[in-house]
Motif scaffolding. Structure first.
Motif, PDB file in Angstrom:
ATOM      1  N   GLU A   1     -15.296 -26.005 -11.427  1.00 25.16           N
ATOM      2  CA  GLU A   1     -14.639 -25.285 -12.661  1.00 25.16           C
ATOM      3  C   GLU A   1     -15.175 -23.812 -12.694  1.00 25.16           C
ATOM      4  O   GLU A   1     -16.355 -23.617 -12.850  1.00 25.16           O
TER       5      GLU A   1
ATOM      6  N   ASN B   1     -14.773 -20.531 -14.890  1.00 29.69           N
ATOM      7  CA  ASN B   1     -14.367 -20.117 -16.274  1.00 29.69           C
ATOM      8  C   ASN B   1     -14.249 -18.654 -16.226  1.00 29.69           C
ATOM      9  O   ASN B   1     -15.078 -17.975 -16.281  1.00 29.69           O
TER      10      ASN B   1
ATOM     11  N   SER C   1     -16.226 -15.574 -17.730  1.00 26.45           N
ATOM     12  CA  SER C   1     -16.536 -15.693 -18.826  1.00 26.45           C
ATOM     13  C   SER C   1     -17.857 -15.599 -19.356  1.00 26.45           C
ATOM     14  O   SER C   1     -18.316 -14.999 -20.457  1.00 26.45           O
TER      15      SER C   1
ATOM     16  N   GLU D   1      -5.420 -21.910 -23.245  1.00 29.65           N
ATOM     17  CA  GLU D   1      -6.106 -22.262 -21.819  1.00 29.65           C
ATOM     18  C   GLU D   1      -4.963 -22.256 -20.824  1.00 29.65           C
ATOM     19  O   GLU D   1      -3.922 -22.964 -20.955  1.00 29.65           O
TER      20      GLU D   1
ATOM     21  N   ARG E   1      -4.978 -23.348 -16.221  1.00 27.66           N
ATOM     22  CA  ARG E   1      -5.541 -23.809 -14.935  1.00 27.66           C
ATOM     23  C   ARG E   1      -4.694 -23.481 -13.814  1.00 27.66           C
ATOM     24  O   ARG E   1      -3.487 -23.604 -13.880  1.00 27.66           O
TER      25      ARG E   1
ATOM     26  N   ASN F   1      -9.230 -18.805 -19.966  1.00 32.13           N
ATOM     27  CA  ASN F   1      -9.376 -18.470 -21.573  1.00 32.13           C
ATOM     28  C   ASN F   1      -8.425 -17.569 -21.793  1.00 32.13           C
ATOM     29  O   ASN F   1      -8.641 -16.517 -21.654  1.00 32.13           O
TER      30      ASN F   1
END
Length: 244
Positions: free
Chosen positions: A33, A35, A50, A169, A171, A178
């Motif tokens: 993942e 972010n 992030s 959130e 995906r 985010n």
């Protein structure tokens, strides 16, 4: 001993080749993942890693992170050692050559993923309008009477409720976006508009109160002023008509 190692290397080769093939077909979904934050910066909506402190060059940084993870997977056959002497050329390196077409397809899928990621910004662009206008000028120009105030305060309340309903959130395969930083920016925009409206409303009330006070004082002066001749009587009637 060597034949034993060769035997197990061949078994590992088959297993690695199969897993490598499966991994290539779902690479964009199964990478670790990554972010990223959805933010509003430099008058535009954009993504930022992030854990990054700087916004500048954020898309390039996101792509670099993605392709580094992609490279780590693609080069697994080059670093896989098995049981044989590591100084010799290993059979596992051939796995990459066997899957050249699949690797090319991975790069194509990656391009499509970034297109999807950028298109995902479109659904949020309507929320950035307030950041692109002069709020003070907007309020001064369009809030003129009671109906304007009532309508816009209602709209502002509904807009705030809609902002709360935005997802926290989203995906896109391996990307986890985010949304909260962007939602916070929206809340700040709405708060700025509300503060501006309240400030303008207070000024309008003060201005109207001053006008009413002046009107009342003028009326009281007229009532207390007794005309003494014909001309003063005429002026008194004229002022009375003006007040009405």
């Amino acid at each position: 001993m060597k034949s034993w190692r060769s035997f197990w290397d061949r078994q590992l080769y088959k297993a690695l080749d199969l897993q490598y093939s499966i991994g290539l077909r779902t690479l964009t979904e199964n990478l670790p993942e990554i972010n990223i934050d959805l933010i509003f910066s430099d008058n535009s909506i954009q993504y930022k890693l992030s854990n990054a402190s700087r916004v500048q060059g954020n898309l390039e940084a996101i792509k670099a992170t993605y392709y580094n993870e992609m490279k780590r997977f693609l080069t697994i056959p080059l670093t896989f050692r098995g049981f044989r002497d590591t100084k010799k050329k290993l059979i596992f390196e051939n796995i990459m050559q066997r899957h050249n077409d699949d690797i090319v397809a991975c790069f194509y899928a990656s391009n499509q993923l970034f297109i999807k990621l950028e298109r995902g910004l479109e659904q949020f662009r309507e929320w950035t309008i307030l950041e692109q206008v002069d709020i003070e000028e907007l309020v001064e120009k369009y809030l003129l009477d009671v109906a304007d105030w009532e309508r816009n305060f209602r709209v502002l309340k509904v807009r705030g409720q809609d902002a709360e309903k935005l997802p926290n959130e989203m995906r896109y395969d391996c990307f986890v976006v985010n949304i909260n930083p962007f939602k916070l920016a929206i809340e700040n925009q709405i708060q700025r508009l509300q503060n501006s409206m309240l400030t303008h409303l207070k000024r309008s009330i003060t201005r109207d109160a001053t006008t009413i006070d002046a009107f009342v004082n003028e009326g009281l002066e007229m009532l207390n002023d007794r005309p003494k001749n014909h001309e003063e009587i005429r002026l008194s009637y004229k002022k009375h008509d003006e007040l009405n």
